[in-house]
Design a protein around this motif. Structure first.
Motif, PDB file in Angstrom:
ATOM      1  N   THR A 183       0.772  -1.227  -0.115  1.00  0.00           N
ATOM      2  CA  THR A 183       0.051   0.095   0.045  1.00  0.00           C
ATOM      3  C   THR A 183       0.885   1.307   0.196  1.00  0.00           C
ATOM      4  O   THR A 183       1.752   1.223   0.881  1.00  0.00           O
ATOM      5  N   PRO A 184       0.888   2.075  -0.979  1.00  0.00           N
ATOM      6  CA  PRO A 184       1.713   3.364  -1.069  1.00  0.00           C
ATOM      7  C   PRO A 184       1.705   4.046   0.264  1.00  0.00           C
ATOM      8  O   PRO A 184       0.742   4.430   0.861  1.00  0.00           O
ATOM      9  N   ALA A 186       4.618   6.685   0.571  1.00  0.00           N
ATOM     10  CA  ALA A 186       5.397   7.672   0.257  1.00  0.00           C
ATOM     11  C   ALA A 186       4.369   8.692  -0.696  1.00  0.00           C
ATOM     12  O   ALA A 186       3.670   8.222  -1.455  1.00  0.00           O
ATOM     13  N   GLU A 187       4.571  10.176  -0.454  1.00  0.00           N
ATOM     14  CA  GLU A 187       3.568  10.877  -1.144  1.00  0.00           C
ATOM     15  C   GLU A 187       3.506  10.834  -2.826  1.00  0.00           C
ATOM     16  O   GLU A 187       2.479  10.837  -3.333  1.00  0.00           O
ATOM     17  N   ASP A 188       4.788  10.654  -3.390  1.00  0.00           N
ATOM     18  CA  ASP A 188       4.629  10.765  -4.636  1.00  0.00           C
ATOM     19  C   ASP A 188       4.084   9.524  -5.161  1.00  0.00           C
ATOM     20  O   ASP A 188       3.559   9.216  -6.298  1.00  0.00           O
ATOM     21  N   VAL A 189       4.417   8.207  -4.410  1.00  0.00           N
ATOM     22  CA  VAL A 189       3.822   6.842  -4.693  1.00  0.00           C
ATOM     23  C   VAL A 189       2.080   6.833  -4.773  1.00  0.00           C
ATOM     24  O   VAL A 189       1.629   6.257  -5.502  1.00  0.00           O
ATOM     25  N   LYS A 190       1.819   7.478  -3.722  1.00  0.00           N
ATOM     26  CA  LYS A 190       0.351   7.652  -3.493  1.00  0.00           C
ATOM     27  C   LYS A 190      -0.157   8.233  -4.811  1.00  0.00           C
ATOM     28  O   LYS A 190      -1.227   8.021  -5.190  1.00  0.00           O
ATOM     29  N   ILE A 191       0.649   9.350  -5.338  1.00  0.00           N
ATOM     30  CA  ILE A 191       0.082   9.951  -6.437  1.00  0.00           C
ATOM     31  C   ILE A 191      -0.021   8.922  -7.838  1.00  0.00           C
ATOM     32  O   ILE A 191      -0.895   8.937  -8.422  1.00  0.00           O
ATOM     33  N   ILE A 192       1.057   8.410  -7.616  1.00  0.00           N
ATOM     34  CA  ILE A 192       1.283   7.502  -8.815  1.00  0.00           C
ATOM     35  C   ILE A 192       0.030   6.342  -8.927  1.00  0.00           C
ATOM     36  O   ILE A 192      -0.363   6.239 -10.126  1.00  0.00           O
ATOM     37  N   PRO A 195      -6.348   7.348  -6.862  1.00  0.00           N
ATOM     38  CA  PRO A 195      -6.804   7.574  -5.288  1.00  0.00           C
ATOM     39  C   PRO A 195      -6.849   6.077  -4.513  1.00  0.00           C
ATOM     40  O   PRO A 195      -6.398   5.442  -5.076  1.00  0.00           O
ATOM     41  N   PRO A 196      -6.811   6.129  -3.335  1.00  0.00           N
ATOM     42  CA  PRO A 196      -6.666   4.874  -2.306  1.00  0.00           C
ATOM     43  C   PRO A 196      -7.738   3.877  -2.770  1.00  0.00           C
ATOM     44  O   PRO A 196      -7.358   2.762  -2.800  1.00  0.00           O
ATOM     45  N   SER A 197      -9.068   4.435  -3.448  1.00  0.00           N
ATOM     46  CA  SER A 197      -9.879   3.421  -3.806  1.00  0.00           C
ATOM     47  C   SER A 197      -9.351   2.383  -5.024  1.00  0.00           C
ATOM     48  O   SER A 197      -9.891   1.277  -5.207  1.00  0.00           O
ATOM     49  N   GLN A 198      -8.222   3.124  -5.661  1.00  0.00           N
ATOM     50  CA  GLN A 198      -7.574   2.187  -6.788  1.00  0.00           C
ATOM     51  C   GLN A 198      -6.645   1.310  -6.517  1.00  0.00           C
ATOM     52  O   GLN A 198      -6.311   0.425  -7.140  1.00  0.00           O
ATOM     53  N   TYR A 199      -5.952   1.393  -5.165  1.00  0.00           N
ATOM     54  CA  TYR A 199      -5.047   0.667  -4.879  1.00  0.00           C
ATOM     55  C   TYR A 199      -5.137  -0.744  -5.030  1.00  0.00           C
ATOM     56  O   TYR A 199      -4.041  -1.491  -5.398  1.00  0.00           O
ATOM     57  N   PRO A 200      -6.167  -1.529  -4.737  1.00  0.00           N
ATOM     58  CA  PRO A 200      -6.442  -3.042  -5.187  1.00  0.00           C
ATOM     59  C   PRO A 200      -5.987  -3.199  -6.636  1.00  0.00           C
ATOM     60  O   PRO A 200      -5.729  -4.566  -6.768  1.00  0.00           O
TER      61      PRO A 200
END
Length: 286
Positions: A183-184, A186-192, A195-200
């Motif tokens: 699960t991201p 780091a801030e830039d990896v969160k952007i890459i 949004p969190p709903s897309q992490y899966p």
């Protein structure tokens, strides 16, 4: 005198690999000009994005077609280029494979899933065209290190990326230190990947159903960049679904050293080359 000079050069190379990435890459690639084969460079596989790939073809009888390894390099989805990993191409080609190393777009120019889509386009191109470069179009393997292993793993498990005919040509996947289920943070990896709903959608474990080709997962026990749970979660998910998976851990090997073990400098650190070559050979006729 020769042995002392060789030892000094080896120690210098080890220092460069650990202390300075660009200088280390130069040292790792020093033997590439002496490769006994052909290197086809900068072949465009995607006209729209102008992404290119390199192909490493070992010297063999011209009528012999060889299994193909498509290798995706790492770089945190933000940096790296195919030429940096020429040592991987020549090393695996010397084991008797046609090796393809594609480039792909990176952040901040693109975000997920663009780089995975680039990987899919590269694999599709290889499937259709590698016969022109003495590769077996129906015997493809995917491999990669770090973020490159992440890209390759999604191509293996998420059927949305590749066409059915291409999927059936893939006989296995070998990943080196891939972040398959993180699960991201780091801030830039969160952007890459946000949004969190897309992490899966960017976690390989989401899509495993047991129908994947054989998978080999390699990891260094001293890795301080990619946590071991990435390998273990993927391994357990594959086993739960009845798939085929092997996991190998190397002692005293870190995140950079596991890919460095494919170079002449760090080959002694771990039998990465031997393990990859054996896996590809054993599954070439499946």
């Amino acid at each position: 005198m020769y042995q002392r000079f060789r030892s000094f050069f080896l120690l210098a190379g080890l220092f460069l690999l650990s202390a300075c990435t660009s200088a280390g890459i130069t040292v790792a690639n020093a033997p590439v000009p002496f490769f006994e084969g052909t290197i086809e460079r900068d072949i465009v596989f995607d006209e729209e994005s102008k992404q290119t790939l390199d192909i490493y073809i070992p010297d063999r009888a011209t009528e012999e077609r060889l299994p193909v390894v498509i290798f995706f390099y790492g770089g945190r989805w933000t940096n790296g280029e195919k030429g940096d990993f020429a040592f991987v191409g020549t090393t695996l080609a010397e084991q008797g494979f046609v090796v393809v190393i594609p480039d792909y777009r990176k952040y901040p120019d693109v975000r997920f899933p663009a780089f995975v889509e680039d990987g899919a386009n590269a694999v599709g191109w290889v499937h259709k065209n590698i016969g022109d470069y003495r590769g077996k179009s129906e015997t493809l393997f995917l491999s990669g290190h770090s973020s490159g292993a992440h890209i390759a793993s999604l191509l293996i498990v998420d059927e949305r990326y590749l066409e059915d005919g291409t999927i059936s040509a893939i006989k296995g996947f070998a990943g080196l230190a891939g972040p398959y289920s993180f699960t991201p943070e780091a801030e830039d990896v969160k952007i890459i990947f946000g949004p969190p709903s897309q992490y899966p959608q960017m976690q390989a474990t989401t899509f495993v159903d047991g129908s994947e080709p054989p998978i080999l997962l390699l990891y260094g026990r001293d890795d301080e960049i990619v946590a071991p749970y990435n390998l273990e979660r993927l391994r357990r998910k594959i086993e739960e679904k009845g798939g085929q998976v092997q996991a190998k851990y190397y002692s005293d090997v870190g995140h950079i050293e596991i890919i460095g073990a494919m170079s002449w400098i760090w080959r002694y650190k771990a039998p990465v080359v031997d393990d990859l070559a054996l896996f590809f050979r054993e599954n070439s006729d499946n």
